[in-house]
Design an enzyme around this catalytic site. Sequence first.
Site, PDB file in Angstrom:
ATOM      1  N   LYS A 173       0.852  -1.332  -0.065  1.00 46.08           N
ATOM      2  CA  LYS A 173       0.105   0.188   0.050  1.00 46.08           C
ATOM      3  C   LYS A 173       0.891   1.350  -0.179  1.00 46.08           C
ATOM      4  O   LYS A 173       0.642   1.929  -0.744  1.00 46.08           O
ATOM      5  CB  LYS A 173      -0.796   0.026   1.247  1.00 46.08           C
ATOM      6  CG  LYS A 173      -1.891  -0.946   1.302  1.00 46.08           C
ATOM      7  CD  LYS A 173      -2.881  -1.048   2.585  1.00 46.08           C
ATOM      8  CE  LYS A 173      -2.057  -1.032   3.791  1.00 46.08           C
ATOM      9  NZ  LYS A 173      -1.301  -2.371   4.251  1.00 46.08           N
ATOM     10  N   ARG A 201      -9.352   0.838   8.802  1.00 48.00           N
ATOM     11  CA  ARG A 201      -8.894  -0.482   9.290  1.00 48.00           C
ATOM     12  C   ARG A 201      -9.880  -1.395  10.108  1.00 48.00           C
ATOM     13  O   ARG A 201      -9.727  -2.478  10.255  1.00 48.00           O
ATOM     14  CB  ARG A 201      -7.589  -0.360  10.066  1.00 48.00           C
ATOM     15  CG  ARG A 201      -6.232  -0.881   9.316  1.00 48.00           C
ATOM     16  CD  ARG A 201      -5.373  -0.663  10.438  1.00 48.00           C
ATOM     17  NE  ARG A 201      -4.027  -1.255  10.045  1.00 48.00           N
ATOM     18  CZ  ARG A 201      -3.099  -0.816   9.440  1.00 48.00           C
ATOM     19  NH1 ARG A 201      -3.133   0.462   9.167  1.00 48.00           N
ATOM     20  NH2 ARG A 201      -1.880  -1.539   9.126  1.00 48.00           N
ATOM     21  N   ARG A 260      11.843  -5.403   4.502  1.00 52.00           N
ATOM     22  CA  ARG A 260      11.260  -4.060   4.392  1.00 52.00           C
ATOM     23  C   ARG A 260      12.310  -3.229   5.478  1.00 52.00           C
ATOM     24  O   ARG A 260      12.774  -3.405   6.468  1.00 52.00           O
ATOM     25  CB  ARG A 260       9.936  -3.966   5.092  1.00 52.00           C
ATOM     26  CG  ARG A 260       9.577  -2.447   5.135  1.00 52.00           C
ATOM     27  CD  ARG A 260       8.106  -2.345   4.978  1.00 52.00           C
ATOM     28  NE  ARG A 260       7.330  -2.716   6.325  1.00 52.00           N
ATOM     29  CZ  ARG A 260       5.931  -2.402   6.212  1.00 52.00           C
ATOM     30  NH1 ARG A 260       5.308  -1.679   5.157  1.00 52.00           N
ATOM     31  NH2 ARG A 260       5.348  -2.914   7.404  1.00 52.00           N
ATOM     32  N   ARG A 264      11.296  -2.014  11.340  1.00 52.03           N
ATOM     33  CA  ARG A 264      10.516  -1.371  12.243  1.00 52.03           C
ATOM     34  C   ARG A 264      10.279  -2.347  13.245  1.00 52.03           C
ATOM     35  O   ARG A 264      10.325  -3.747  12.824  1.00 52.03           O
ATOM     36  CB  ARG A 264       9.075  -1.220  11.446  1.00 52.03           C
ATOM     37  CG  ARG A 264       9.057   0.326  11.098  1.00 52.03           C
ATOM     38  CD  ARG A 264       7.828   0.228  10.047  1.00 52.03           C
ATOM     39  NE  ARG A 264       6.668  -0.178  10.405  1.00 52.03           N
ATOM     40  CZ  ARG A 264       5.556  -0.294   9.832  1.00 52.03           C
ATOM     41  NH1 ARG A 264       5.546   0.264   8.661  1.00 52.03           N
ATOM     42  NH2 ARG A 264       4.315  -0.812  10.389  1.00 52.03           N
ATOM     43  N   ARG A 291      -0.035  -9.091  13.451  1.00 54.80           N
ATOM     44  CA  ARG A 291      -0.701  -8.316  12.789  1.00 54.80           C
ATOM     45  C   ARG A 291      -1.441  -8.937  11.578  1.00 54.80           C
ATOM     46  O   ARG A 291      -2.635  -8.249  11.270  1.00 54.80           O
ATOM     47  CB  ARG A 291       0.369  -7.185  12.099  1.00 54.80           C
ATOM     48  CG  ARG A 291       1.002  -6.281  13.246  1.00 54.80           C
ATOM     49  CD  ARG A 291       2.328  -5.544  12.747  1.00 54.80           C
ATOM     50  NE  ARG A 291       2.032  -4.836  11.536  1.00 54.80           N
ATOM     51  CZ  ARG A 291       2.904  -4.378  10.704  1.00 54.80           C
ATOM     52  NH1 ARG A 291       4.154  -4.861  11.043  1.00 54.80           N
ATOM     53  NH2 ARG A 291       2.591  -3.576   9.807  1.00 54.80           N
TER      54      ARG A 291
HETATM   55  P1  ADP Z   1       1.537  -1.432   7.490  1.00 60.97           P
HETATM   56  O1  ADP Z   1       1.822  -0.505   6.306  1.00 60.97           O
HETATM   57  O2  ADP Z   1       2.482  -2.474   7.515  1.00 60.97           O
HETATM   58  O3  ADP Z   1       0.143  -2.171   7.419  1.00 60.97           O
HETATM   59  P2  ADP Z   1       0.914   0.617   9.167  1.00 60.97           P
HETATM   60  O4  ADP Z   1       2.092   1.589   9.107  1.00 60.97           O
HETATM   61  O5  ADP Z   1      -0.080   1.075   8.353  1.00 60.97           O
HETATM   62  O6  ADP Z   1       1.506  -0.786   8.679  1.00 60.97           O
HETATM   63  O7  ADP Z   1       0.374   0.682  10.653  1.00 60.97           O
HETATM   64  C1  ADP Z   1       1.587   0.249  11.651  1.00 60.97           C
HETATM   65  C2  ADP Z   1       0.700   0.278  13.177  1.00 60.97           C
HETATM   66  O8  ADP Z   1      -0.151   1.372  13.403  1.00 60.97           O
HETATM   67  C3  ADP Z   1      -0.607  -0.876  12.911  1.00 60.97           C
HETATM   68  O9  ADP Z   1      -0.379  -2.096  13.145  1.00 60.97           O
HETATM   69  C4  ADP Z   1      -1.594  -0.136  14.139  1.00 60.97           C
HETATM   70  O10 ADP Z   1      -1.150  -0.734  15.284  1.00 60.97           O
HETATM   71  C5  ADP Z   1      -1.437   1.256  13.755  1.00 60.97           C
HETATM   72  N1  ADP Z   1      -2.291   1.812  12.907  1.00 60.97           N
HETATM   73  C6  ADP Z   1      -2.147   2.345  11.631  1.00 60.97           C
HETATM   74  N2  ADP Z   1      -3.454   2.819  10.874  1.00 60.97           N
HETATM   75  C7  ADP Z   1      -4.287   2.506  12.085  1.00 60.97           C
HETATM   76  C8  ADP Z   1      -5.804   2.812  12.036  1.00 60.97           C
HETATM   77  N3  ADP Z   1      -6.433   3.096  10.946  1.00 60.97           N
HETATM   78  N4  ADP Z   1      -6.437   1.965  12.963  1.00 60.97           N
HETATM   79  C9  ADP Z   1      -5.926   1.302  14.057  1.00 60.97           C
HETATM   80  N5  ADP Z   1      -4.474   1.251  14.275  1.00 60.97           N
HETATM   81  C10 ADP Z   1      -3.631   1.805  13.170  1.00 60.97           C
HETATM   82  P1  ADP Z   2       2.177  -1.978   3.272  1.00 65.37           P
HETATM   83  O1  ADP Z   2       2.239  -0.078   3.129  1.00 65.37           O
HETATM   84  O2  ADP Z   2       0.978  -2.487   2.431  1.00 65.37           O
HETATM   85  O3  ADP Z   2       2.472  -2.314   4.596  1.00 65.37           O
HETATM   86  P2  ADP Z   2       4.841  -1.578   1.840  1.00 65.37           P
HETATM   87  O4  ADP Z   2       4.659  -0.680   0.597  1.00 65.37           O
HETATM   88  O5  ADP Z   2       5.672  -0.913   2.993  1.00 65.37           O
HETATM   89  O6  ADP Z   2       3.639  -2.374   2.407  1.00 65.37           O
HETATM   90  O7  ADP Z   2       5.567  -2.847   1.010  1.00 65.37           O
HETATM   91  C1  ADP Z   2       6.086  -3.857   2.015  1.00 65.37           C
HETATM   92  C2  ADP Z   2       7.604  -4.359   1.586  1.00 65.37           C
HETATM   93  O8  ADP Z   2       7.357  -5.046   0.274  1.00 65.37           O
HETATM   94  C3  ADP Z   2       8.408  -3.251   1.222  1.00 65.37           C
HETATM   95  O9  ADP Z   2       9.632  -3.748   1.848  1.00 65.37           O
HETATM   96  C4  ADP Z   2       8.281  -3.263  -0.201  1.00 65.37           C
HETATM   97  O10 ADP Z   2       9.560  -2.612  -0.552  1.00 65.37           O
HETATM   98  C5  ADP Z   2       7.966  -4.184  -0.452  1.00 65.37           C
HETATM   99  N1  ADP Z   2       6.997  -4.283  -1.699  1.00 65.37           N
HETATM  100  C6  ADP Z   2       6.065  -3.513  -1.957  1.00 65.37           C
HETATM  101  N2  ADP Z   2       5.550  -3.813  -3.360  1.00 65.37           N
HETATM  102  C7  ADP Z   2       6.251  -4.877  -3.748  1.00 65.37           C
HETATM  103  C8  ADP Z   2       5.927  -5.754  -4.946  1.00 65.37           C
HETATM  104  N3  ADP Z   2       4.843  -5.403  -5.794  1.00 65.37           N
HETATM  105  N4  ADP Z   2       6.984  -6.753  -4.869  1.00 65.37           N
HETATM  106  C9  ADP Z   2       7.835  -7.059  -4.036  1.00 65.37           C
HETATM  107  N5  ADP Z   2       7.898  -6.112  -3.246  1.00 65.37           N
HETATM  108  C10 ADP Z   2       7.313  -5.141  -2.680  1.00 65.37           C
END
Ligand code: ADP
Ligand code: ADP
Length: 214
Positions: A13, A88, A127, A160, A171
């Site tokens: 995302k 979420r 990541r 992270r 998660r």
């Molecule tokens: P990822 O990109 O790996 O999905 P995020 O950076 O979006 O992770 O979120 C990291 C953490 O922040 C989540 O595991 C949660 O604890 C919190 N968080 C982020 N967005 C929300 C939301 N909309 N509602 C509740 N918790 C959230």
């Molecule tokens: P999210 O915001 O949904 O948690 P990220 O955009 O941070 O996910 O992506 C998670 C990990 O996967 C990062 O290390 C990113 O560089 C890698 N990644 C993202 N998209 C792809 C893809 N299409 N193929 C392989 N690796 C990817």
Amino acid sequence: MKIILLGAPGAGKGTQAGIIKEKFNIPHISTGDIFRANIKNNTELGQKAKTYMDKGELVPDELVVDLVIDRLEQDDCKDGYILDGFPRTIPQAEELDKALAAKGDKIEYAINIETPDDFIINRMAGRRACVNCGATYHTSFMPPKTENICDKCGENLILRDDDKPETVKKRLEVYHDQTEPLIDYYKGTGILSSLDGTKDCEVVFAEICDVVEK
Ligand code: ADP
Ligand code: ADP
Ligand code: ZN
């Protein structure tokens, strides 16, 4: 163009939001980035959010919803935005829809990036994140030009705490339990598109463009 990106943690995302932002010139709003910035600055919100984030749990809805709705009021959101990591939960989605409807407004696209759990585990392990500007990299799939340094802003990259395997497992459980039901929610409102998140980043982006430019 008002877009929600749905998908498991690690689905891509944030990566896609970064590209959409550049191409369409609309802000990328990541609730995770907002919380991490608050943690870095040691604000009260940051301290509260951290206790949940460290365990891989969701931050309670009441700490998230008003924050996002206020953010969407800002001037840079008037031509659209990309929401990444929000909503979420079903209550978050309902509150968002209600707040937008009160202004005669609505989300146009909910794009679900489908990625099976076994892909997620590998992606999270590699990541690396920039806490300064929110950019993410992957040690093998998307390495930065200089090891451990953000291409965009020069800051050191981190693994992270919540990307460690034990927390990722939690998660993913939370995702399936509380966030996945949003897929049916947006199917119901008629704005859902799903695409295959296991493909290369460029392919996923091209598919997103197909959805929003058709
Ligand atoms: P990822 O990109 O790996 O999905 P995020 O950076 O979006 O992770 O979120 C990291 C953490 O922040 C989540 O595991 C949660 O604890 C919190 N968080 C982020 N967005 C929300 C939301 N909309 N509602 C509740 N918790 C959230
Ligand atoms: P999210 O915001 O949904 O948690 P990220 O955009 O941070 O996910 O992506 C998670 C990990 O996967 C990062 O290390 C990113 O560089 C890698 N990644 C993202 N998209 C792809 C893809 N299409 N193929 C392989 N690796 C990817
Ligand atoms: Zn950076």
